[in-house]
Design an enzyme around this catalytic site. Structure first.
Site, PDB file in Angstrom:
ATOM      1  N   ASP A 124       0.778  -1.085  -0.174  1.00 13.47           N
ATOM      2  CA  ASP A 124      -0.054  -0.028   0.093  1.00 13.47           C
ATOM      3  C   ASP A 124       0.704   1.226  -0.023  1.00 13.47           C
ATOM      4  OD1 ASP A 124      -2.324  -1.524   0.114  1.00 13.47           O
ATOM      5  OD2 ASP A 124      -2.459  -1.583   2.215  1.00 13.47           O
ATOM      6  N   ASP A 140      -6.990  -1.247  -4.561  1.00 13.20           N
ATOM      7  CA  ASP A 140      -8.028  -0.741  -3.588  1.00 13.20           C
ATOM      8  C   ASP A 140      -8.855   0.328  -4.406  1.00 13.20           C
ATOM      9  OD1 ASP A 140      -7.031  -2.571  -1.969  1.00 13.20           O
ATOM     10  OD2 ASP A 140      -5.727  -0.876  -0.952  1.00 13.20           O
TER      11      ASP A 140
END
Length: 172
Positions: A124, A140
């Site tokens: 991330d 995402d």
């Protein structure tokens, strides 16, 4: 155009879209792993938005840490459902937006699944500092965009009862 050509064209565009979005996700994660890993963070908009490397071993908001098998099995089930529904949808322009949602959702699920299998965590790197939102990635974004688009489509586009008749198991 006959139905076979329409189906083939639809699957071809879906496969290309899936591969391109998946490649973008994996490329951005590669960049984050090779460049951001060495930095504490990289501010794009001071105090608002930054790039920050994180190895996420959980789900959204860091829940269910170190349960990779659950996420991989869940991702496989989601992918199977998407593929099943994709082939059940009528191959008409009316369902093109729904097909785009399916491709985005599939590429997001597979993008994060690749990380979980290959790395045992998801890379991330997007961070909204202003609201202290959890760090996230391109896959995402695909999932969130697909879900928002799906809700908008259900509320404003697919309003006729017949729009989802293809889901009826009695119509085989």
């Amino acid at each position: 155009m006959n139905n076979t050509k329409t189906k083939t064209k639809s699957y071809l565009f879906a496969a290309i879209g899936f591969l391109l979005t998946l490649a973008l996700d994996q490329w951005t994660k590669y960049l984050a792993s090779t460049i951001l890993r060495r930095l504490e963070s990289f501010s794009l908009i001071s105090g608002v938005f930054e790039l920050r490397y994180l190895e996420n071993r959980g789900a959204a908001f860091g829940i269910m840490q170190n349960r990779q098998i659950v996420f991989v099995v869940g991702g496989i089930i989601i992918l199977a459902v998407i593929l099943y529904l994709y082939q059940k949808m009528p191959f008409t322009p009316h369902y093109r937006p729904l097909r785009i949602c399916a491709v985005l959702l599939a590429s997001g699920a597979v993008g994060n699944m690749i990380d979980r299998v290959k790395l045992d965590y998801v890379v991330d790197f997007f961070y909204f500092r202003l609201i202290d939102f959890p760090i996230f990635n391109v896959a995402d974004c695909y999932v969130v965009i697909a879900c928002i688009l799906f809700v908008v489509l259900i509320l404003f586009y697919y309003k006729d009862d017949k729009d989802f008749e293809f889901l009826n198991f009695k119509n085989r």
